[in-house]
Write a protein that holds these residues in place. Structure first.
Motif, PDB file in Angstrom:
ATOM      1  N   ALA A 197       0.848  -1.192   0.000  1.00 51.33           N
ATOM      2  CA  ALA A 197       0.000   0.000   0.000  1.00 51.33           C
ATOM      3  C   ALA A 197       0.883   1.241   0.000  1.00 51.33           C
ATOM      4  CB  ALA A 197      -0.908  -0.001   1.220  1.00 51.33           C
ATOM      5  N   VAL A 198       0.517   2.206  -0.817  1.00 52.56           N
ATOM      6  CA  VAL A 198       1.323   3.420  -0.982  1.00 52.56           C
ATOM      7  C   VAL A 198       0.492   4.634  -0.588  1.00 52.56           C
ATOM      8  CG1 VAL A 198       2.518   4.894  -2.643  1.00 52.56           C
ATOM      9  CG2 VAL A 198       2.736   2.407  -2.800  1.00 52.56           C
ATOM     10  N   GLU A 199       1.011   5.434   0.322  1.00 50.57           N
ATOM     11  CA  GLU A 199       0.314   6.653   0.723  1.00 50.57           C
ATOM     12  C   GLU A 199       0.206   7.608  -0.465  1.00 50.57           C
ATOM     13  OE1 GLU A 199       0.626  10.252   4.062  1.00 50.57           O
ATOM     14  OE2 GLU A 199       2.113   8.631   4.018  1.00 50.57           O
ATOM     15  N   GLY A 200      -1.004   8.105  -0.678  1.00 53.21           N
ATOM     16  CA  GLY A 200      -1.221   9.059  -1.761  1.00 53.21           C
ATOM     17  C   GLY A 200      -1.532   8.434  -3.100  1.00 53.21           C
ATOM     18  N   ALA A 201      -1.606   7.099  -3.182  1.00 56.31           N
ATOM     19  CA  ALA A 201      -1.968   6.440  -4.431  1.00 56.31           C
ATOM     20  C   ALA A 201      -3.482   6.505  -4.595  1.00 56.31           C
ATOM     21  CB  ALA A 201      -1.497   4.990  -4.427  1.00 56.31           C
ATOM     22  N   THR A 202      -3.947   7.112  -5.689  1.00 57.54           N
ATOM     23  CA  THR A 202      -5.372   7.372  -5.863  1.00 57.54           C
ATOM     24  C   THR A 202      -5.996   6.656  -7.053  1.00 57.54           C
ATOM     25  OG1 THR A 202      -5.034   9.288  -7.304  1.00 57.54           O
ATOM     26  CG2 THR A 202      -5.036   9.685  -4.911  1.00 57.54           C
ATOM     27  N   GLY A 203      -5.201   6.215  -8.015  1.00 54.79           N
ATOM     28  CA  GLY A 203      -5.753   5.663  -9.240  1.00 54.79           C
ATOM     29  C   GLY A 203      -6.151   6.736 -10.240  1.00 54.79           C
ATOM     30  N   LEU A 204      -5.898   8.002  -9.926  1.00 55.06           N
ATOM     31  CA  LEU A 204      -6.254   9.112 -10.805  1.00 55.06           C
ATOM     32  C   LEU A 204      -5.001   9.893 -11.191  1.00 55.06           C
ATOM     33  CD1 LEU A 204      -9.422  10.321  -8.867  1.00 55.06           C
ATOM     34  CD2 LEU A 204      -9.345   8.859 -10.905  1.00 55.06           C
ATOM     35  N   TYR A 205      -5.197  10.997 -11.899  1.00 56.21           N
ATOM     36  CA  TYR A 205      -4.066  11.799 -12.374  1.00 56.21           C
ATOM     37  C   TYR A 205      -3.260  12.409 -11.225  1.00 56.21           C
ATOM     38  CZ  TYR A 205      -6.962  15.858 -11.278  1.00 56.21           C
ATOM     39  OH  TYR A 205      -7.725  16.790 -10.618  1.00 56.21           O
ATOM     40  N   ASP A 206      -3.897  12.515 -10.047  1.00 61.00           N
ATOM     41  CA  ASP A 206      -3.203  13.119  -8.904  1.00 61.00           C
ATOM     42  C   ASP A 206      -2.538  12.077  -8.011  1.00 61.00           C
ATOM     43  OD1 ASP A 206      -5.468  11.933  -7.871  1.00 61.00           O
ATOM     44  OD2 ASP A 206      -6.096  13.665  -6.667  1.00 61.00           O
ATOM     45  N   THR A 207      -2.369  10.848  -8.514  1.00 60.69           N
ATOM     46  CA  THR A 207      -1.734   9.807  -7.711  1.00 60.69           C
ATOM     47  C   THR A 207      -0.312  10.205  -7.354  1.00 60.69           C
ATOM     48  OG1 THR A 207      -1.513   7.400  -7.540  1.00 60.69           O
ATOM     49  CG2 THR A 207      -0.699   8.418  -9.562  1.00 60.69           C
ATOM     50  N   ASN A 208       0.221   9.621  -6.304  1.00 61.24           N
ATOM     51  CA  ASN A 208       1.573   9.972  -5.855  1.00 61.24           C
ATOM     52  C   ASN A 208       2.593   9.084  -6.570  1.00 61.24           C
ATOM     53  OD1 ASN A 208       4.007  10.376  -4.358  1.00 61.24           O
ATOM     54  ND2 ASN A 208       2.768  11.207  -2.692  1.00 61.24           N
ATOM     55  N   TYR A 209       3.056   9.548  -7.719  1.00 59.78           N
ATOM     56  CA  TYR A 209       4.009   8.784  -8.521  1.00 59.78           C
ATOM     57  C   TYR A 209       5.307   8.555  -7.751  1.00 59.78           C
ATOM     58  CZ  TYR A 209       1.053   9.930 -12.582  1.00 59.78           C
ATOM     59  OH  TYR A 209       0.012  10.064 -13.467  1.00 59.78           O
ATOM     60  N   GLU A 210       5.746   9.576  -7.034  1.00 57.11           N
ATOM     61  CA  GLU A 210       7.019   9.460  -6.326  1.00 57.11           C
ATOM     62  C   GLU A 210       6.982   8.369  -5.267  1.00 57.11           C
ATOM     63  OE1 GLU A 210       6.840  13.346  -8.311  1.00 57.11           O
ATOM     64  OE2 GLU A 210       5.451  12.302  -6.957  1.00 57.11           O
ATOM     65  N   ASN A 211       5.890   8.306  -4.505  1.00 55.86           N
ATOM     66  CA  ASN A 211       5.789   7.275  -3.484  1.00 55.86           C
ATOM     67  C   ASN A 211       5.699   5.880  -4.106  1.00 55.86           C
ATOM     68  OD1 ASN A 211       5.879   9.196  -1.514  1.00 55.86           O
ATOM     69  ND2 ASN A 211       3.835   8.828  -0.688  1.00 55.86           N
ATOM     70  N   LYS A 212       5.020   5.788  -5.254  1.00 56.77           N
ATOM     71  CA  LYS A 212       4.941   4.494  -5.936  1.00 56.77           C
ATOM     72  C   LYS A 212       6.321   4.055  -6.416  1.00 56.77           C
ATOM     73  CE  LYS A 212       0.283   3.672  -7.484  1.00 56.77           C
ATOM     74  NZ  LYS A 212      -0.524   3.205  -8.611  1.00 56.77           N
ATOM     75  N   ALA A 213       7.072   4.990  -6.992  1.00 56.80           N
ATOM     76  CA  ALA A 213       8.418   4.659  -7.461  1.00 56.80           C
ATOM     77  C   ALA A 213       9.312   4.246  -6.295  1.00 56.80           C
ATOM     78  CB  ALA A 213       9.026   5.847  -8.201  1.00 56.80           C
ATOM     79  N   ALA A 214       9.234   4.995  -5.192  1.00 54.85           N
ATOM     80  CA  ALA A 214      10.055   4.665  -4.017  1.00 54.85           C
ATOM     81  C   ALA A 214       9.702   3.287  -3.473  1.00 54.85           C
ATOM     82  CB  ALA A 214       9.874   5.729  -2.944  1.00 54.85           C
ATOM     83  N   ALA A 215       8.396   2.965  -3.456  1.00 52.57           N
ATOM     84  CA  ALA A 215       7.972   1.647  -2.969  1.00 52.57           C
ATOM     85  C   ALA A 215       8.488   0.540  -3.882  1.00 52.57           C
ATOM     86  CB  ALA A 215       6.452   1.595  -2.880  1.00 52.57           C
ATOM     87  N   ALA A 216       8.484   0.795  -5.181  1.00 55.09           N
ATOM     88  CA  ALA A 216       8.975  -0.207  -6.126  1.00 55.09           C
ATOM     89  C   ALA A 216      10.472  -0.434  -5.955  1.00 55.09           C
ATOM     90  CB  ALA A 216       8.665   0.228  -7.560  1.00 55.09           C
TER      91      ALA A 216
END
Length: 419
Positions: free
Chosen positions: A278-297
């Motif tokens: 689970a990633v904080e700020g991940a929304t499934g929309l254009y405002d999703t938190n790309y940086e947190n997703k990349a860091a989690a990956a």
């Protein structure tokens, strides 16, 4: 060798006249995708087998190498797995959207992108008013929820609401599959016939409209100029699937992870034996938190053999028919997710193989999914590149991998040897 698939949901598109006849991938500024295409190898992948609807669940399971005719049971069962609902024999699960109707038209499939917090209030209300021993509503994420019908027969025709924006909704209500209208004996463990199942679901749809129209939350949304969430729309029925874990298909995957803001992708991941991050700020929309997703990956690649990073934003922009927004989501994926991941892992002692692709096109002109092949790239340190210089639908036609189907892409990607 570690492996990461970075999937931009619905990222592929058609040529757009306003962009000079270019597709959005051609028009977008994507230096990292182009770099990896130039330094790697490319091709195209058919992600929707013949006879299947081009849904994200079909396409993502296909990308992972699953045989759809063997394992496919619809979206509902994947939503159930994601939110921890353990389906029992005889239970039929369905995706249950909360949608916005405007008069006779289905205005949109997302109730104006209602928040999870608001939707939870409505789903709990519907469970209180409509739920019973045979019908149960479960809260999911945003507009995407779950309906479980005990004894339901999945041989019904349900229209995905994102396929029919601004279309009359009454002709799209649930129907028995052709040829099952007069069946008097339910299938397998079902208690209802297809016609009885369709009648039950249509009754729930109409009763939900009466209940939701006057709910205080919807009255407030309308006063604020927002779309009301004034109907449920159940679709994609199925029973618990029989999916083998990816670790059994690919011994290279001793430990794997899935990163997504979408329940159905997390549900696929659960059946595939991947741990959910689970990633904080991940929304499934254009405002999703790309940086947190990349860091989690990146963090996951330090411990896991395989990471499936799913980013939904481009698909939602395609459903809205918003070319500018979709361009921005593609560029965000490139700059804010792919770029940081590539820069972080390119010189690791243990090599990392990166694949980038959409699951299906979501053309802005059409505002729904299509089944055309999608472009893909594979990069790892030491790979011998092909002649393709950019990552897009047209350039990939010249890629060395050609046109792949079924599990060919996943087999190729997972069998890359250490370099």
């Amino acid at each position: 060798m570690r492996h990461i698939i970075i999937l931009g949901d619905g990222m592929a598109d058609w040529a757009v006249p306003a962009l000079g006849g270019k597709t959005l991938l051609q028009a977008a500024h994507t230096p990292y995708m182009d770099l990896l295409a130039r330094q790697g190898r490319t091709g195209r992948l058919t992600t929707v087998p013949a006879g299947f609807h081009p849904g994200s669940e079909v396409a993502n399971m296909s990308v992972m190498g699953y045989d759809l005719p063997t394992v496919y049971e619809g979206r509902g069962v994947l939503e159930a797995a994601s939110i921890g609902v353990d389906l029992q024999p005889g239970e039929m699960a369905m995706r249950c959207n909360i949608v916005c109707l405007e008069g006779d038209l289905l205005k949109n499939h997302s109730a104006g992108h209602i928040t999870t917090e608001e939707a939870d209030v409505l789903i709990k209300y519907l469970q209180q008013e409509l739920g019973n021993d045979h019908v149960h509503f479960y809260t999911g994420v945003q507009y995407r929820h779950l309906l479980v019908v005990k004894g339901g027969d999945k041989r019904i025709e349900c229209v995905p609401p994102h396929d029919v924006p601004l279309k009359p909704w009454r002709p799209l209500l649930v129907k028995p599959m052709p040829g099952t209208e007069d069946i008097a004996v339910p299938e397998g463990g079902a208690e209802l016939t297809p016609r009885q199942t369709a009648d039950l679901l249509n009754d729930l749809i109409l009763r939900s409209q009466a209940l939701l129209a006057s709910h205080p939350l919807n009255l407030r949304r309308k006063a604020e100029g927002k779309d009301p969430a004034n109907s449920i729309w159940p679709w994609s029925p199925g029973y618990r699937p029989r999916m083998e874990p990816l670790s059994e298909k690919y011994p290279q995957i001793r430990r794997g992870a899935v990163i997504s803001a979408v329940d159905l992708i997390n549900g696929i991941g659960r059946y595939a034996g991947l741990r959910r991050i689970a990633v904080e700020g991940a929304t499934g929309l254009y405002d999703t938190n790309y940086e947190n997703k990349a860091a989690a990956a990146i963090d996951a690649l330090r411990t896991d053999d395989f990471v499936y990073l799913h980013i939904e934003a481009s698909d939602e922009a395609g459903h809205e028919g918003d070319v500018d927004l979709k361009l921005r989501t593609i560029e965000n994926l490139d700059r804010r997710a792919l770029g940081p991941i590539y820069e972080a892992v390119k010189d690791w002692d243990e090599p990392v193989a990166i694949a980038v692709l959409p699951d299906h096109p979501t053309p802005c002109q059409l505002r729904t999914h299509t089944a055309e092949p999608v472009p893909f790239l594979i990069w790892h340190r030491g790979i011998v590149p092909d002649k393709v210089q950019t990552f897009d639908e047209v350039a990939a036609r010249d890629g060395v991998y050609g046109l792949m189907k079924e599990d060919e892409f996943m087999n190729e990607f997972m069998n890359i040897e250490n370099v």
